[in-house]
Structure formats: structure tokens, C-alpha cells
Design a protein around this motif. Structure first.
Motif, PDB file in Angstrom:
ATOM      1  N   ASN A   1       0.814  -1.219   0.000  1.00 56.85           N
ATOM      2  CA  ASN A   1       0.000   0.000   0.000  1.00 56.85           C
ATOM      3  C   ASN A   1       0.848   1.271   0.000  1.00 56.85           C
ATOM      4  OD1 ASN A   1      -2.428  -1.462   0.083  1.00 56.85           O
ATOM      5  ND2 ASN A   1      -2.250  -1.715   2.301  1.00 56.85           N
ATOM      6  N   PHE A   2       2.131   1.131   0.347  1.00 56.17           N
ATOM      7  CA  PHE A   2       3.046   2.282   0.330  1.00 56.17           C
ATOM      8  C   PHE A   2       4.467   1.753   0.140  1.00 56.17           C
ATOM      9  CE2 PHE A   2       1.821   1.123   4.664  1.00 56.17           C
ATOM     10  CZ  PHE A   2       3.021   0.715   5.188  1.00 56.17           C
TER      11      PHE A   2
ATOM     12  N   SER B   1     -11.243 -10.036  -1.628  1.00 60.24           N
ATOM     13  CA  SER B   1     -11.230  -8.569  -1.498  1.00 60.24           C
ATOM     14  C   SER B   1     -10.051  -8.097  -0.650  1.00 60.24           C
ATOM     15  CB  SER B   1     -12.557  -8.062  -0.940  1.00 60.24           C
ATOM     16  OG  SER B   1     -12.539  -7.966   0.458  1.00 60.24           O
ATOM     17  N   ALA B   2      -9.636  -8.896   0.321  1.00 56.76           N
ATOM     18  CA  ALA B   2      -8.538  -8.466   1.195  1.00 56.76           C
ATOM     19  C   ALA B   2      -7.165  -8.846   0.657  1.00 56.76           C
ATOM     20  CB  ALA B   2      -8.713  -9.051   2.603  1.00 56.76           C
TER      21      ALA B   2
ATOM     22  N   TYR C   1      -2.216 -11.837  -3.513  1.00 56.51           N
ATOM     23  CA  TYR C   1      -1.254 -12.761  -2.912  1.00 56.51           C
ATOM     24  C   TYR C   1      -1.667 -14.229  -3.047  1.00 56.51           C
ATOM     25  CZ  TYR C   1      -0.524  -8.187  -0.904  1.00 56.51           C
ATOM     26  OH  TYR C   1      -0.364  -6.844  -0.759  1.00 56.51           O
TER      27      TYR C   1
ATOM     28  N   ILE D   1      -2.600 -12.979   4.626  1.00 54.42           N
ATOM     29  CA  ILE D   1      -1.967 -11.665   4.851  1.00 54.42           C
ATOM     30  C   ILE D   1      -0.787 -11.786   5.832  1.00 54.42           C
ATOM     31  CG2 ILE D   1      -2.378  -9.353   5.819  1.00 54.42           C
ATOM     32  CD1 ILE D   1      -3.532  -9.625   3.030  1.00 54.42           C
TER      33      ILE D   1
ATOM     34  N   THR E   1       3.243 -10.778   5.115  1.00 57.78           N
ATOM     35  CA  THR E   1       4.110  -9.928   5.946  1.00 57.78           C
ATOM     36  C   THR E   1       5.406 -10.652   6.317  1.00 57.78           C
ATOM     37  OG1 THR E   1       3.126 -10.574   8.075  1.00 57.78           O
ATOM     38  CG2 THR E   1       2.132  -8.683   6.942  1.00 57.78           C
TER      39      THR E   1
ATOM     40  N   LEU F   1       7.969  -7.890   7.337  1.00 56.35           N
ATOM     41  CA  LEU F   1       7.153  -6.952   8.111  1.00 56.35           C
ATOM     42  C   LEU F   1       6.519  -7.626   9.325  1.00 56.35           C
ATOM     43  CD1 LEU F   1       5.546  -4.929   5.186  1.00 56.35           C
ATOM     44  CD2 LEU F   1       7.338  -4.175   6.765  1.00 56.35           C
TER      45      LEU F   1
ATOM     46  N   ILE G   1     -12.871  -5.811   4.595  1.00 60.54           N
ATOM     47  CA  ILE G   1     -13.787  -4.790   5.116  1.00 60.54           C
ATOM     48  C   ILE G   1     -15.074  -5.435   5.624  1.00 60.54           C
ATOM     49  CG2 ILE G   1     -15.195  -2.795   4.437  1.00 60.54           C
ATOM     50  CD1 ILE G   1     -12.760  -2.286   2.394  1.00 60.54           C
TER      51      ILE G   1
ATOM     52  N   GLY H   1       2.837  -5.883  10.240  1.00 60.80           N
ATOM     53  CA  GLY H   1       2.830  -5.055   9.027  1.00 60.80           C
ATOM     54  C   GLY H   1       1.649  -5.309   8.107  1.00 60.80           C
ATOM     55  N   THR H   2       0.567  -5.892   8.628  1.00 63.31           N
ATOM     56  CA  THR H   2      -0.548  -6.253   7.741  1.00 63.31           C
ATOM     57  C   THR H   2      -1.153  -5.048   7.036  1.00 63.31           C
ATOM     58  OG1 THR H   2      -2.114  -6.143   9.580  1.00 63.31           O
ATOM     59  CG2 THR H   2      -1.174  -8.305   9.079  1.00 63.31           C
ATOM     60  N   SER H   3      -1.097  -3.873   7.661  1.00 66.83           N
ATOM     61  CA  SER H   3      -1.684  -2.680   7.037  1.00 66.83           C
ATOM     62  C   SER H   3      -0.941  -2.295   5.757  1.00 66.83           C
ATOM     63  CB  SER H   3      -1.668  -1.506   8.017  1.00 66.83           C
ATOM     64  OG  SER H   3      -0.353  -1.278   8.485  1.00 66.83           O
ATOM     65  N   ALA H   4       0.267  -2.789   5.588  1.00 68.64           N
ATOM     66  CA  ALA H   4       1.030  -2.482   4.378  1.00 68.64           C
ATOM     67  C   ALA H   4       0.601  -3.348   3.200  1.00 68.64           C
ATOM     68  CB  ALA H   4       2.529  -2.674   4.627  1.00 68.64           C
ATOM     69  N   VAL H   5      -0.042  -4.481   3.473  1.00 74.00           N
ATOM     70  CA  VAL H   5      -0.321  -5.403   2.381  1.00 74.00           C
ATOM     71  C   VAL H   5      -1.803  -5.681   2.132  1.00 74.00           C
ATOM     72  CG1 VAL H   5       1.933  -6.535   2.542  1.00 74.00           C
ATOM     73  CG2 VAL H   5       0.027  -7.462   3.841  1.00 74.00           C
ATOM     74  N   VAL H   6      -2.631  -5.547   3.147  1.00 73.86           N
ATOM     75  CA  VAL H   6      -4.055  -5.879   2.960  1.00 73.86           C
ATOM     76  C   VAL H   6      -4.721  -4.860   2.022  1.00 73.86           C
ATOM     77  CG1 VAL H   6      -4.977  -4.555   4.924  1.00 73.86           C
ATOM     78  CG2 VAL H   6      -6.083  -6.688   4.238  1.00 73.86           C
ATOM     79  N   SER H   7      -5.598  -5.312   1.167  1.00 69.61           N
ATOM     80  CA  SER H   7      -6.300  -4.390   0.263  1.00 69.61           C
ATOM     81  C   SER H   7      -7.402  -3.643   1.012  1.00 69.61           C
ATOM     82  CB  SER H   7      -6.942  -5.170  -0.890  1.00 69.61           C
ATOM     83  OG  SER H   7      -5.956  -5.800  -1.659  1.00 69.61           O
TER      84      SER H   7
ATOM     85  N   VAL I   1      -7.212  -0.987   2.975  1.00 67.53           N
ATOM     86  CA  VAL I   1      -6.921  -0.707   4.392  1.00 67.53           C
ATOM     87  C   VAL I   1      -7.511   0.632   4.848  1.00 67.53           C
ATOM     88  CG1 VAL I   1      -4.634   0.335   4.002  1.00 67.53           C
ATOM     89  CG2 VAL I   1      -5.135  -0.786   6.172  1.00 67.53           C
TER      90      VAL I   1
ATOM     91  N   LEU J   1       5.302  -2.302  12.511  1.00 68.98           N
ATOM     92  CA  LEU J   1       5.401  -1.390  11.371  1.00 68.98           C
ATOM     93  C   LEU J   1       6.116  -0.097  11.780  1.00 68.98           C
ATOM     94  CD1 LEU J   1       4.580  -1.252   8.357  1.00 68.98           C
ATOM     95  CD2 LEU J   1       2.690   0.200   9.081  1.00 68.98           C
TER      96      LEU J   1
ATOM     97  N   LEU K   1       2.613   8.782   7.038  1.00 70.72           N
ATOM     98  CA  LEU K   1       1.682   7.674   6.810  1.00 70.72           C
ATOM     99  C   LEU K   1       0.484   7.777   7.754  1.00 70.72           C
ATOM    100  CD1 LEU K   1       1.253   4.952   5.245  1.00 70.72           C
ATOM    101  CD2 LEU K   1       2.233   3.830   7.262  1.00 70.72           C
TER     102      LEU K   1
ATOM    103  N   TYR L   1      -3.335   8.145   6.558  1.00 65.23           N
ATOM    104  CA  TYR L   1      -4.366   7.190   6.988  1.00 65.23           C
ATOM    105  C   TYR L   1      -5.357   7.817   7.975  1.00 65.23           C
ATOM    106  CZ  TYR L   1      -2.107   3.054   4.894  1.00 65.23           C
ATOM    107  OH  TYR L   1      -1.601   2.109   4.038  1.00 65.23           O
TER     108      TYR L   1
END
Lengths: 263, 263, 263
Positions: B2-3, B38-39, B43, B233, B237, B242, C30, C52-58, C60, C80, C96, C100
Motif C-alpha cells: 500500500n506504500f 477482497s482483502a 497474494y 496476509i 508480511t 514486516l 472490510i 505489518g498487515t496494514s502495508a499489504v491488505v487491500s 486498508v 510497522l 503515513l 491514513y
């Protein structure tokens, strides 16, 4: 079954009298309840709203209605029944069942001690206009009951009006009919089944090894309970011989040549 | 991602040729399948409809379509393939694949014994018009294969048309490439990789400790399978460094001063 | 509570100052986040987007917004934060958080070593305009801190602006305040609580046995964290005495006659 295969054990359609599956709902949302119904409704006979979760989860009445519309018998965990009884509030429990429009009820004494006559009188009272399941065997690992005691209690509870006897294992599966390491107390179970019809007993079997043991020992249509929502479909494959553990169990002798050792 | 962050291992986009993730679906509803897509769709390379669950779960064809639309290769568990083979019904299995419009297929002999020539002939037949994964290593803990035997079988299966070799661990992760306590049989794996390209093998690694071991040993882009839906997920990581377990694995030396002992 | 019962411990409504529950989100979609909100929102104070899940999950950012709208404080896992710090990119981490729109932040040193003054300076900086939780205790099982060291660090972190001290247990629950077998280090905890107010500490307690231990020892309104999404409702029943393990804990003496041995 989505397609036909020979040598798959026969299963009754709902409402079933044997091969029952009881699912433990520990606090699902309404949408999660809908999910399991959409994937596996035909394999779910009972849903237990475990212990006191029905007192705290949001939207419980809509969830109860969701299960009932899918022809699933839903009932409140025995611990909640006991929470009312220990407070001398049994009549309030009856009002709660009416308010929730629940026609199925569990009578248990797993979290408190109760004279067996008292337990049977609750069964008698509730079975007048409700489907009663009664749980035998204490949640406390330090209490060991003899098999004669189990049988005597089971017979009295059936007499009092219980339709299904639940053999206690707790969520963790290491008390009651199980040894502390989770293995089955086979000697106890043999004795119980020498006196009580198999169709009348529902075995709590939260662990896969326990489910496999019961299916290998007593067939595809043994009654099993405390099944986690994500284990309903896997359990059904065990019952049908569509998983490694029971792969050869229902095949005729002439197809068993390819069996592995230890299978 | 995401970044952007530096020193994160590169990952190929789908369709990938290494760093594959295979997810085990044990009976998800269509909506639950949509949730994981969706999540974490980017991957997920493969979804296996585990053992015989595709025979019993409701809505299986719509679920297959849901995965395929998300560019996920979906296939039926090897146990179902074997359930047809043991009944001498391989041609019916082909019809089922056609009916389900499935272009990916697993050939295994984990639940029954099968001559290796026979297994390879199935691979040959199926690989004419389908993507074949073949599973090596028995589900039965009592069968120990020598590494030479593993390698010989792997080479023959690749020759027969298998695209991906699955190194068996079963759902519980304690057979095949693992010792009975779930630790990795490192000696076996070193030997396999001295002869077979890493990109050709997908390691079943249901337990986090196993995933960590493979990533530390063979890098972010090792192929891993039997991943539970709620671990997709977290696994990603681990691959990216991560999560604590692989936090320092991909950092340059000058950033490793702050490393903890045992990390 | 969906209905009234006497002798149920009082719980504050959100926003609470004690009896906090922190949930670990390891990569929910979601819709799954919506599910847990719909079933249990009133019992969730914090959601941690683990490691670090917030970096990879769609999706977020939409998920963060979903939690925030439900009055849940959501924050990114400490790992993270450390992943930015180890790369000398703390100012990017601030950006970041702004991007967010996150007003809650965890400062930890569980995956890397960090001078305690440096850690406190991050707490100081972040607490100017954010709600800071700081985690005490290393993720590395080989590092054993004396209780005096724990207390000294806790006091300094409170002084620096931390609002909640998180006592580390990791997801697996076998380091920090726990022994390697998952049992609680009672001696350590007694000492911590002799100096630090209970309301300031949130205990990571992923395992049910740990949750039971804390509730029996410190009451219904102890702060607990790293709770799995499907354990939020079960935990609430433990807090309220609506599960076997804590069934008699909040009842008056005259209702305790029916207590089982070992309860």
C-alpha cells in the motif's frame, strides 16, 4: 452430495433422527450465520449459542430467526440455563425462551452441582412443550463418574423427557468422555452404548481426532457436537469417506487392496 | 504494498512463476471466498478445495467461478481425485472437471497406494489440456521415503507433465517433509533442492514456524501451500520482512546493528 | 447485556477507562470488519492492525474508516513503527499516519533493540497530538527483564506521554509476561501492579487460560489485548461470569453452595 459416487454412506435428510451435527456458535454475527447456512445448511441439525454468548452478542434475536428459518434447531448454551438456576430464577429463564421464541432447550449441570432429581424435574417441566437436550458429565476434570453412574443418569433423563443426551467434552475436548490429553475414554463409551441407544446420544467432539475416532468406531451416522463453524464441511467429508482418515472405511473389500498401512 | 518502503523483497505480480501461495479452502461460503479475495487477491495464486469438500459444500460451482474471475487457479483436493481412482472411475473424474470448468488439477497418492507408473500416466493424460500439480510424499506417517526416492519420483512426474510438485505435509503439518513434531526435515529438503529447481516445488507449510523456516532458508519467494484463509496476509508480511520473525532478514548489513539475539 | 441478570459485574460503556479490550486484526476484509462490529462493537475499544498487515491488505483505508465510525480506536502494529524506525524513516511514519488519518499509535521495540531514551522521545513526539500506547517487554524469549527494569521503563513511558502500557505477549502468548509454556509469570505481574495503576496496563492475553487467569485475579474490568476476532464475545462472557471458568466469581457467598471443586 453435489454429484454421485458409489460406496458413500447414506445420510438422512433433515430433519434427521441419526447422524446429527450440532454446531457451536460462540458469537457469530448475523452475516456469518448466513454464511455457514449458505455453505452447509443441509448438514447442520442444531446450533448452540455457546455458554452465555446469547446474553452479550448484538442482534441475537435476528440471528435466532435466521437459523430457525433454515430449519436448524437453535438453543442457548447450558451454562446460561445454569446461570438462571443458580440465581433461583428458573421462571425468568422460561420467560426468556418465550421472548426469544426458542423451542429447543439444553438442561445441564456442567458449571454447578445440582441434585439429579432437581435436574430431572427441569427436564420434565421443559419437555412439556419444548425439545430438550440434556448434558451428562461434569465440566470439572476432577470429577470422575463411574460408567454405571453415567448410565443411571442417562436413563433417568430420557425417562424425564430428554430427547437427546449430550456427552460432555467442553469446548476444549479434554474432560468427560475424553481423557485429559484429548483421547477418547473408549472403555466408558463402550459401556454407555451397551445400555443406551446410539441414536439418543450426541457426542461432543470438537477435535478432528475425536470425530475420526467416533466415525471409525460407530459409522458415518454417529451424532457429533461442539463442531466449530469452519469444521462443518470437513466433518461431513469425514462422515462420507472423502478425507484421508476415513478414505477406506466405507469401501467394499475388493476395493481395499490399495489401502495404506495404519489406515 | 500500500506504500513504499526500501529493502522490501521484490515479489512478482500474478500470474507468478515463483513466490506462489496456495490457500486451503475447507468449505468456505461464496461470500467468505469473496472476503478473502477482497482483502488479499494479489497474494493468492492457487486455491485448493481441500480433500472432498467440493462434493459437499453448497454453491461450489459459483464459488469456483468466483475464484477464477479473480485470476486464481482453483483445483479440487487430491483426495477427491483418489476417491475416483480407487473406484476405477477416472473417466468420470474427467467429466466432473469438464462440468466444473476446471483447468487445474492435482494428482496425488496420499490416501491410497498407487504404482508410480500409474500415477505418472494420470499426470501425462491430464497435462494434455490442464495445469497439473502433483503431490509427492505419503499422508501416512509410517511410510518413510529416502531422499533418492523422493528425487526420482519428482523427476519422473516433471517429465510426465507436472508443472508444480507439492511436497506433502497434510493439513496438520506433521508428515512428509516434517518430523512428527512439526519441525522441518532439513536434511531431506537440502537434498531435494540439490536436484530439483526450487521454483518447481511448492511446500505445504500450514504452521507459522514452518513458513518462517522456509522464508529464512530460501527467501521471500519460496512457494508455500496449505495456507489457511486467515493466514494469507500474515504470510505475506513474513515474506516481506514486516513481522518480527523475519524483520532483519532483508535489511542491508548497515541496518542490522539493532538486531536482537536469536533473530 | 441483552437482558438483565443480578450479580453481573458492572462494565463501563465506551469510551471506557478500564475493562478495555484490544482486538488483533491480522488482515480482515472490510466485510469481516463489519461483521465483528455488528456482533460485538460495544466490547471493542481498540483494534490493532497486527504487525505489518496494514502495508499489504487491500482496502486498508476504508477498513480504518469502518472501525473509526464505530468508535473504535484503530492503530497500526508496533512492528510497522519499528520497520520505519530501523530504516531511519520516522518522519515518513508520521506522514503515513496523517495519510491514513490515524490518531492512535503504538510505540514498541519488540522486533529491534532501541535505547530506552530514544523510545521515550518517540512517545513524547507522538503524544503531542496522538493517543499513544507503548509496549513493554521484548518479543525475544531469550531476553529476560527484571521486574525493577519493567517498572522503571513503565514509569518513564507514562511520563513521556504514553496513555496505555501494553504488556507484551506476542500473538502466540509465550513470551514477556508469560513463561515459555504459556502460563502467567505471576510474580512479575504482582510486582508491576504494586507500582503501576492497573488501569494503565493492557495485558496481551491471546489464550483463553490467560484471560481466565487475569479475570479471576484482577476482576472483570482488567484490560486485555491481542484478542482474536472470534474470541471477543467469548471473552465478554468470561468477564461477566457467563462461562464455566468464571461462573461463581461474581456471585455473593450465599449463592456459592453449588460450586464445584476446583472452581
Amino acid at each position: 452430495m453435489n454429484f454421485k459416487l458409489p460406496y458413500i454412506p447414506e445420510r438422512q435428510n433433515k430433519p434427521r433422527t441419526n447422524g446429527l451435527t450440532m454446531v457451536m456458535d460462540k458469537g457469530l454475527s448475523i452475516r456469518e450465520a448466513e454464511n455457514i447456512i449458505s455453505a452447509s445448511n443441509e448438514y447442520i441439525d442444531f446450533v448452540k449459542l455457546g455458554f452465555g454468548t446469547s446474553a452479550v452478542v448484538s442482534g441475537v434475536e435476528e440471528k435466532i430467526r435466521t437459523y430457525q428459518k433454515a430449519n436448524i434447531k437453535v438453543y442457548l448454551g447450558g451454562t446460561l440455563f445454569e446461570a438462571f438456576v443458580v440465581r433461583n430464577m428458573f421462571s425468568d429463564y422460561l420467560k426468556l425462551l418465550d421472548k426469544y421464541q426458542i423451542d429447543t432447550v439444553e438442561v445441564s449441570d456442567g458449571s454447578m452441582s445440582m441434585k439429579h432429581e432437581e435436574k430431572c424435574s427441569y427436564i420434565k417441566e421443559l419437555s412439556k412443550n419444548r425439545f430438550v437436550l440434556s448434558e451428562v458429565g461434569a465440566k470439572d476434570a476432577s470429577i470422575v463418574l463411574s460408567s454405571d453412574k453415567w448410565i443411571a443418569m442417562m436413563e433417568k433423563e430420557l425417562e424425564a423427557g430428554s430427547k437427546v443426551l449430550i456427552a460432555e467434552a467442553r469446548e476444549s475436548g479434554n474432560v468427560g468422555i475424553y481423557n485429559s490429553n484429548g483421547t477418547v475414554d473408549t472403555n466408558l463409551i463402550d459401556k454407555l452404548l451397551s445400555k443406551i441407544p446410539q441414536a439418543k446420544i450426541l457426542w461432543e467432539a470438537p477435535l478432528k481426532t475425536q470425530q475420526v475416532w467416533f466415525i471409525k468406531q460407530y459409522g458415518a451416522n454417529v451424532n457429533l457436537g461442539n463442531i466449530a463453524p469452519n469444521e462443518i464441511i470437513p466433518l461431513e467429508t469425514l462422515r462420507l469417506g472423502l478425507r484421508g482418515d476415513t478414505f477406506f472405511n466405507f469401501l467394499p473389500e475388493n476395493l481395499k487392496e490399495m489401502k495404506l498401512t495404519n489406515q
